[in-house]
Design a protein around this motif. Structure first.
Motif, short mmCIF file in Angstrom:
data_model
loop_
_atom_site.label_atom_id
_atom_site.label_comp_id
_atom_site.label_asym_id
_atom_site.label_seq_id
_atom_site.Cartn_x
_atom_site.Cartn_y
_atom_site.Cartn_z
N THR A 131 2.70 4.86 -9.28
CA THR A 131 3.50 4.55 -10.48
C THR A 131 4.20 3.21 -10.41
N LYS A 132 4.33 2.64 -9.19
CA LYS A 132 4.97 1.34 -9.04
C LYS A 132 3.96 0.21 -8.85
N GLY A 133 2.68 0.52 -9.08
CA GLY A 133 1.66 -0.51 -9.01
C GLY A 133 1.11 -0.78 -7.63
N ARG A 134 1.55 -0.04 -6.62
CA ARG A 134 1.02 -0.24 -5.27
C ARG A 134 -0.36 0.40 -5.16
N PHE A 135 -1.23 -0.19 -4.37
CA PHE A 135 -2.55 0.38 -4.15
C PHE A 135 -2.41 1.69 -3.37
N PHE A 136 -3.07 2.73 -3.85
CA PHE A 136 -2.87 4.08 -3.29
C PHE A 136 -4.09 4.51 -2.50
N VAL A 137 -3.83 5.04 -1.29
CA VAL A 137 -4.88 5.63 -0.45
C VAL A 137 -4.42 7.02 -0.06
N ASP A 138 -5.23 8.02 -0.38
CA ASP A 138 -4.85 9.41 -0.16
C ASP A 138 -5.25 9.86 1.24
N ARG A 139 -4.52 9.33 2.25
CA ARG A 139 -4.76 9.71 3.64
C ARG A 139 -3.42 9.94 4.34
N ASP A 140 -3.48 10.24 5.63
CA ASP A 140 -2.28 10.53 6.41
C ASP A 140 -1.43 9.26 6.55
N GLY A 141 -0.26 9.26 5.92
CA GLY A 141 0.59 8.07 5.94
C GLY A 141 1.17 7.76 7.29
N LEU A 150 0.83 -1.20 0.00
CA LEU A 150 0.00 0.00 0.00
C LEU A 150 0.87 1.25 0.00
N ASN A 151 0.40 2.27 -0.68
CA ASN A 151 1.00 3.60 -0.62
C ASN A 151 -0.05 4.50 0.01
N VAL A 152 0.17 4.86 1.28
CA VAL A 152 -0.79 5.71 1.98
C VAL A 152 -0.15 7.08 2.20
N GLY A 153 -0.58 8.04 1.42
CA GLY A 153 -0.05 9.40 1.55
C GLY A 153 1.44 9.49 1.37
N GLY A 154 2.01 8.60 0.55
CA GLY A 154 3.45 8.61 0.32
C GLY A 154 4.24 7.64 1.19
N GLN A 155 3.60 7.06 2.20
CA GLN A 155 4.24 6.06 3.06
C GLN A 155 3.88 4.66 2.56
N VAL A 156 4.88 3.81 2.44
CA VAL A 156 4.65 2.46 1.91
C VAL A 156 4.45 1.47 3.06
N TYR A 157 3.40 0.68 2.97
CA TYR A 157 3.10 -0.36 3.95
C TYR A 157 2.96 -1.70 3.22
N PRO A 163 -14.99 -6.56 8.97
CA PRO A 163 -16.07 -6.50 7.98
C PRO A 163 -16.73 -5.12 7.92
N ASP A 164 -17.07 -4.70 6.71
CA ASP A 164 -17.75 -3.43 6.43
C ASP A 164 -16.86 -2.20 6.59
N SER A 165 -15.59 -2.41 6.95
CA SER A 165 -14.68 -1.26 6.97
C SER A 165 -14.34 -0.87 5.54
N LEU A 166 -13.76 0.33 5.38
CA LEU A 166 -13.42 0.80 4.04
C LEU A 166 -12.40 -0.12 3.37
N LEU A 167 -11.39 -0.54 4.13
CA LEU A 167 -10.38 -1.43 3.54
C LEU A 167 -10.98 -2.78 3.20
N TRP A 168 -11.91 -3.26 4.02
CA TRP A 168 -12.60 -4.53 3.71
C TRP A 168 -13.36 -4.41 2.40
N GLU A 169 -14.03 -3.26 2.22
CA GLU A 169 -14.78 -3.05 0.98
C GLU A 169 -13.84 -2.97 -0.22
N MET A 170 -12.70 -2.27 -0.05
CA MET A 170 -11.76 -2.12 -1.15
C MET A 170 -11.21 -3.46 -1.60
N PHE A 171 -10.84 -4.31 -0.64
CA PHE A 171 -10.13 -5.53 -0.98
C PHE A 171 -11.03 -6.77 -0.94
#
Length: 278
Positions: free
Chosen positions: A54-64, A16-23, A34-42
């Motif tokens: 740009t490197k194919g990581r899933f991007f989330v625009d939040r506080d990294g 994951l790329n969350v706000g520029g931080q890689v996890y 269940p029913d969380s945003l990440l659960w819905e996404m994945f």
């Protein structure tokens, strides 16, 4: 073959790329609530609708930075924060965004049935914000909560409030070919003070120069005050006398000038010390 009809389109290990931080974490972790945003996404049958960097990581625009605590919670549904954690309100907002209601409850300030404060203590002071109806309501509720804290916390009535004060200074020093440092590297031109106006005035009193921000209200924050003296230890003594203790410090340095003939290099640095009083 096991997922022949309902194949999961995600690998077991997900970047994951969350706000520029890689996890990097497991698929099972991201779908653990269940029913969380990440659960819905994945839990989707296709990855086409998910943003990628740009490197194919899933991007989330939040506080990294704060996402590390979101991810920790999703691993075992427990909340563990560092001592004197200053971002509790912002983390609660992140928990709301990721649709984690149990984490939101854990982060909310609580008052027990015996009219004593829970582990969370008094709510943090309001940050600077533009005026408006919502902010006025928030300040009103925070003011009521602060009054409750003042009546419940032992020692709160003596006028000493909790909070952070950061002091910083800029300096320069010379490093030559023999690697000896200029003896004047600790000469400090100005010690700057950042924090709540009322706390800064309480600690430093008449030694505080307010000329760069003379009409700052007591409950607002400033980064424009500085001290009339230039001895770091004197500032440390005043903070210690007021009940503060150092919780963090950092320093950065850059090479501002290099002499071509002597190889002498002049470095400039900025150093901060963070103090906290419970």
């Amino acid at each position: 073959a096991h997922f022949s009809s309902n194949a999961i389109p995600f690998p077991e290990i997900i970047e994951l790329n969350v706000g520029g931080q890689v996890y990097i974490t497991r698929y099972s972790t991201l779908t653990s609530v269940p029913d969380s945003l990440l659960w819905e996404m994945f839990s989707q049958k296709s990855t086409k609708g998910l943003a990628r960097d740009t490197k194919g990581r899933f991007f989330v625009d939040r506080d990294g930075f704060l996402f590390r605590y979101i991810l920790d919670y999703m691993r075992d549904q427990q909340l563990v924060l560092p001592d004197h954690f200053p971002e509790r309100g912002r983390l609660q907002r992140e928990a709301e965004f990721f649709n984690l209601p149990e984490l939101v409850k854990l982060l909310a300030p609580k008052i027990s049935k015996q009219n004593s404060l829970g582990d969370e203590g008094c709510p943090s002071d309001p940050e600077d914000s533009s005026p408006g109806i919502d902010s006025a309501r928030s300040l009103g509720s925070l003011g009521a909560a602060a009054a409750t804290c003042a009546s419940l916390v032992p020692g709160a009535m003596d006028g000493k409030r909790s909070g952070f004060i950061t002091i910083g200074y800029r300096g320069s020093y010379t490093l030559g070919r023999d690697s000896h440092t200029d003896a004047k590297f600790r000469r400090v031109a100005r010690i700057m003070v950042c924090g709540k106006t009322s706390l800064a005035k309480e600690v430093f009193g008449e030694t505080l120069n307010e000329s760069r921000d003379p009409d700052r209200p007591p409950e607002r924050y400033t980064s424009r005050y500085y001290l009339k003296f230039t001895f770091l230890e004197q500032a440390f003594d005043k903070l210690a006398d007021a009940g503060f203790h150092m919780v963090a410090c950092n320093s950065t340095g850059t090479c501002a000038f290099a002499h071509e003939q002597t190889d002498d290099k002049i470095w400039t640095s900025y150093t901060e010390y963070v103090f906290y009083r419970e």
